[in-house]
Design a protein around this motif. Structure first.
Motif, PDB file in Angstrom:
ATOM      1  N   ARG A 184       0.841  -1.196   0.000  1.00  0.00           N
ATOM      2  CA  ARG A 184       0.000   0.000   0.000  1.00  0.00           C
ATOM      3  C   ARG A 184       0.873   1.242   0.000  1.00  0.00           C
ATOM      4  NH1 ARG A 184      -4.101  -2.400  -1.271  1.00  0.00           N
ATOM      5  NH2 ARG A 184      -5.349  -3.627   0.144  1.00  0.00           N
ATOM      6  N   SER A 185       0.461   2.217  -0.768  1.00  0.00           N
ATOM      7  CA  SER A 185       1.139   3.503  -0.669  1.00  0.00           C
ATOM      8  C   SER A 185       0.775   4.120   0.676  1.00  0.00           C
ATOM      9  CB  SER A 185       0.741   4.424  -1.826  1.00  0.00           C
ATOM     10  OG  SER A 185      -0.624   4.738  -1.741  1.00  0.00           O
ATOM     11  N   VAL A 186       1.657   4.963   1.160  1.00  0.00           N
ATOM     12  CA  VAL A 186       1.475   5.602   2.457  1.00  0.00           C
ATOM     13  C   VAL A 186       1.747   7.087   2.269  1.00  0.00           C
ATOM     14  CG1 VAL A 186       2.404   5.746   4.812  1.00  0.00           C
ATOM     15  CG2 VAL A 186       2.209   3.524   3.687  1.00  0.00           C
ATOM     16  N   PRO A 187       0.871   7.945   2.756  1.00  0.00           N
ATOM     17  CA  PRO A 187       1.160   9.380   2.669  1.00  0.00           C
ATOM     18  C   PRO A 187       2.470   9.710   3.392  1.00  0.00           C
ATOM     19  CG  PRO A 187      -1.114   9.005   3.348  1.00  0.00           C
ATOM     20  CD  PRO A 187      -0.426   7.673   3.384  1.00  0.00           C
ATOM     21  N   TYR A 188       3.185  10.694   2.876  1.00  0.00           N
ATOM     22  CA  TYR A 188       4.474  11.063   3.444  1.00  0.00           C
ATOM     23  C   TYR A 188       4.366  11.396   4.930  1.00  0.00           C
ATOM     24  CZ  TYR A 188       8.912  13.470   4.128  1.00  0.00           C
ATOM     25  OH  TYR A 188      10.140  13.855   4.603  1.00  0.00           O
ATOM     26  N   GLU A 189       3.331  12.098   5.309  1.00  0.00           N
ATOM     27  CA  GLU A 189       3.159  12.479   6.711  1.00  0.00           C
ATOM     28  C   GLU A 189       3.010  11.247   7.602  1.00  0.00           C
ATOM     29  OE1 GLU A 189       1.225  13.641   4.138  1.00  0.00           O
ATOM     30  OE2 GLU A 189       2.372  15.516   3.941  1.00  0.00           O
ATOM     31  N   THR A 190       2.292  10.243   7.122  1.00  0.00           N
ATOM     32  CA  THR A 190       2.113   9.002   7.878  1.00  0.00           C
ATOM     33  C   THR A 190       3.440   8.256   7.992  1.00  0.00           C
ATOM     34  OG1 THR A 190      -0.157   8.861   7.075  1.00  0.00           O
ATOM     35  CG2 THR A 190       0.803   6.837   7.986  1.00  0.00           C
ATOM     36  N   PHE A 191       4.177   8.201   6.891  1.00  0.00           N
ATOM     37  CA  PHE A 191       5.500   7.583   6.890  1.00  0.00           C
ATOM     38  C   PHE A 191       6.411   8.256   7.917  1.00  0.00           C
ATOM     39  CE2 PHE A 191       9.867   8.001   5.181  1.00  0.00           C
ATOM     40  CZ  PHE A 191      10.274   6.685   5.271  1.00  0.00           C
ATOM     41  N   MET A 192       6.376   9.576   7.956  1.00  0.00           N
ATOM     42  CA  MET A 192       7.264  10.320   8.854  1.00  0.00           C
ATOM     43  C   MET A 192       6.920  10.088  10.324  1.00  0.00           C
ATOM     44  SD  MET A 192       9.695  11.598   7.204  1.00  0.00           S
ATOM     45  CE  MET A 192      10.400  12.690   8.433  1.00  0.00           C
ATOM     46  N   GLU A 193       5.676   9.730  10.627  1.00  0.00           N
ATOM     47  CA  GLU A 193       5.292   9.466  12.011  1.00  0.00           C
ATOM     48  C   GLU A 193       6.054   8.275  12.589  1.00  0.00           C
ATOM     49  OE1 GLU A 193       1.053   8.927  11.971  1.00  0.00           O
ATOM     50  OE2 GLU A 193       0.684  11.032  11.431  1.00  0.00           O
ATOM     51  N   LYS A 194       6.481   7.346  11.717  1.00  0.00           N
ATOM     52  CA  LYS A 194       7.204   6.155  12.169  1.00  0.00           C
ATOM     53  C   LYS A 194       8.619   6.099  11.602  1.00  0.00           C
ATOM     54  CE  LYS A 194       2.986   3.624  12.839  1.00  0.00           C
ATOM     55  NZ  LYS A 194       2.168   2.495  12.567  1.00  0.00           N
ATOM     56  N   SER A 195       9.100   7.194  11.089  1.00  0.00           N
ATOM     57  CA  SER A 195      10.386   7.206  10.388  1.00  0.00           C
ATOM     58  C   SER A 195      11.582   6.953  11.292  1.00  0.00           C
ATOM     59  CB  SER A 195      10.573   8.532   9.653  1.00  0.00           C
ATOM     60  OG  SER A 195      10.628   9.597  10.592  1.00  0.00           O
ATOM     61  N   GLU A 196      11.425   7.157  12.598  1.00  0.00           N
ATOM     62  CA  GLU A 196      12.566   6.949  13.495  1.00  0.00           C
ATOM     63  C   GLU A 196      13.067   5.501  13.476  1.00  0.00           C
ATOM     64  OE1 GLU A 196       8.974   5.899  15.846  1.00  0.00           O
ATOM     65  OE2 GLU A 196       9.462   7.701  14.713  1.00  0.00           O
ATOM     66  N   VAL A 197      12.228   4.552  13.086  1.00  0.00           N
ATOM     67  CA  VAL A 197      12.685   3.154  13.023  1.00  0.00           C
ATOM     68  C   VAL A 197      13.685   2.944  11.889  1.00  0.00           C
ATOM     69  CG1 VAL A 197      10.565   2.260  14.064  1.00  0.00           C
ATOM     70  CG2 VAL A 197      10.789   2.311  11.576  1.00  0.00           C
ATOM     71  N   PHE A 198      13.686   3.837  10.907  1.00  0.00           N
ATOM     72  CA  PHE A 198      14.610   3.715   9.779  1.00  0.00           C
ATOM     73  C   PHE A 198      15.971   4.346  10.056  1.00  0.00           C
ATOM     74  CE2 PHE A 198      10.377   3.741   7.733  1.00  0.00           C
ATOM     75  CZ  PHE A 198      10.439   2.528   7.088  1.00  0.00           C
ATOM     76  N   VAL A 199      15.977   5.447  10.785  1.00  0.00           N
ATOM     77  CA  VAL A 199      17.190   6.240  10.962  1.00  0.00           C
ATOM     78  C   VAL A 199      18.171   5.513  11.887  1.00  0.00           C
ATOM     79  CG1 VAL A 199      18.120   8.453  11.769  1.00  0.00           C
ATOM     80  CG2 VAL A 199      15.966   8.389  10.489  1.00  0.00           C
ATOM     81  N   ASP A 200      19.395   5.363  11.386  1.00  0.00           N
ATOM     82  CA  ASP A 200      20.483   4.711  12.120  1.00  0.00           C
ATOM     83  C   ASP A 200      20.146   3.292  12.572  1.00  0.00           C
ATOM     84  OD1 ASP A 200      22.366   6.795  11.874  1.00  0.00           O
ATOM     85  OD2 ASP A 200      21.394   7.883  13.506  1.00  0.00           O
ATOM     86  N   SER A 201      19.299   2.603  11.832  1.00  0.00           N
ATOM     87  CA  SER A 201      18.963   1.211  12.127  1.00  0.00           C
ATOM     88  C   SER A 201      20.178   0.322  11.873  1.00  0.00           C
ATOM     89  CB  SER A 201      17.802   0.767  11.233  1.00  0.00           C
ATOM     90  OG  SER A 201      17.640  -0.629  11.285  1.00  0.00           O
ATOM     91  N   ASP A 202      20.332  -0.694  12.699  1.00  0.00           N
ATOM     92  CA  ASP A 202      21.381  -1.682  12.468  1.00  0.00           C
ATOM     93  C   ASP A 202      20.994  -2.653  11.360  1.00  0.00           C
ATOM     94  OD1 ASP A 202      22.956  -0.701  14.560  1.00  0.00           O
ATOM     95  OD2 ASP A 202      22.027  -2.047  16.027  1.00  0.00           O
ATOM     96  N   SER A 203      19.687  -2.845  11.160  1.00  0.00           N
ATOM     97  CA  SER A 203      19.221  -3.925  10.288  1.00  0.00           C
ATOM     98  C   SER A 203      18.618  -3.468   8.962  1.00  0.00           C
ATOM     99  CB  SER A 203      18.185  -4.768  11.038  1.00  0.00           C
ATOM    100  OG  SER A 203      17.081  -3.975  11.398  1.00  0.00           O
ATOM    101  N   LEU A 204      18.658  -2.177   8.680  1.00  0.00           N
ATOM    102  CA  LEU A 204      18.134  -1.638   7.418  1.00  0.00           C
ATOM    103  C   LEU A 204      19.043  -0.502   6.974  1.00  0.00           C
ATOM    104  CD1 LEU A 204      15.835  -1.331   5.258  1.00  0.00           C
ATOM    105  CD2 LEU A 204      14.760   0.245   6.844  1.00  0.00           C
ATOM    106  N   TRP A 205      19.736  -0.706   5.862  1.00  0.00           N
ATOM    107  CA  TRP A 205      20.674   0.283   5.336  1.00  0.00           C
ATOM    108  C   TRP A 205      20.311   0.623   3.895  1.00  0.00           C
ATOM    109  CZ3 TRP A 205      26.537  -0.455   6.707  1.00  0.00           C
ATOM    110  CH2 TRP A 205      26.704  -0.378   8.087  1.00  0.00           C
ATOM    111  N   LEU A 206      20.867   1.723   3.436  1.00  0.00           N
ATOM    112  CA  LEU A 206      20.683   2.164   2.058  1.00  0.00           C
ATOM    113  C   LEU A 206      21.758   1.598   1.144  1.00  0.00           C
ATOM    114  CD1 LEU A 206      19.989   5.979   2.497  1.00  0.00           C
ATOM    115  CD2 LEU A 206      18.332   4.167   2.062  1.00  0.00           C
ATOM    116  N   ILE A 207      21.387   1.416  -0.103  1.00  0.00           N
ATOM    117  CA  ILE A 207      22.336   1.142  -1.179  1.00  0.00           C
ATOM    118  C   ILE A 207      22.460   2.441  -1.953  1.00  0.00           C
ATOM    119  CG2 ILE A 207      22.801  -0.162  -3.290  1.00  0.00           C
ATOM    120  CD1 ILE A 207      20.754  -2.267  -2.171  1.00  0.00           C
TER     121      ILE A 207
END
Length: 184
Positions: free
Chosen positions: A43-66
């Motif tokens: 499902r697509s997610v509005p940007y604002e909704t994504f940002m509400e939970k975005s802290e789980v992405f930042v500096d995660s040990d288990s999810l990195w960018l390519i």
């Protein structure tokens, strides 16, 4: 950060979140989803909704960018299948089709598996895909993973049944493969 020429993998930072949202959640039917477990809904997610939970992405040990030349191309992940944290699986997505078929996924996953074996107390890295994703199976094979299981006709997509494919490599096999390639 780990690099292989122009390609790198690194933790996600706050200023990466907009691009990450665009690649993963902006579209209802993104092209990458045709290959990454398309039998599960997205499902697509509005940007604002994504940002509400975005802290789980930042500096995660288990999810990195390519990244390629510092441009975000996709993600690498790991997760545990069990509560004892003994069964580790990795994942990878290169989000835009224009970047497929260039060997970038193989190179990124090689860096990621090195990172995982060097930082996570695990003896095995697994990868699960489906028989319709022949490119992902080839990536696993190129990296020395063995076919560990095939669960027949359990994935249903576009009116057809596919197999679930489980591949894996042990830490000592990875070390031996790495030592063999470095001595050549």
């Amino acid at each position: 950060m780990y690099t292989d020429k122009e390609l790198g993998i690194r933790p996600i930072k706050d200023n990466d979140l907009l691009k990450l949202w665009e690649l993963i959640y902006q579209d209802e039917n993104p092209e990458w989803k045709k290959w990454d477990a398309p039998y599960f809904s997205h499902r697509s997610v509005p940007y604002e909704t994504f940002m509400e939970k975005s802290e789980v992405f930042v500096d995660s040990d288990s999810l990195w960018l390519i990244t390629v030349n510092n441009e975000i191309y996709g993600i690498v992940t790991y997760y545990f299948e069990d509560d004892m944290k003994k069964w580790l699986e990795v994942g990878i997505v290169i989000h835009e089709g224009k970047n497929w078929g260039k060997g970038l996924g193989t190179r990124a996953l090689k860096l990621w598996i090195n990172h995982v074996f060097n930082t996570v107390p695990t003896v095995r890295v697994g990868l699960t895909t489906w028989s319709g994703n022949e490119r992902m199976i080839r990536v696993g094979e190129k990296l020395g993973m063995q076919l560990e299981g095939r669960v027949r006709k359990v994935r249903f997509y576009n009116g057809e049944y596919y197999d679930s494919i489980r591949m894996g490599i042990l830490k000592e096999e990875w070390a031996a493969k790495k030592a063999g390639t470095e001595s050549n």
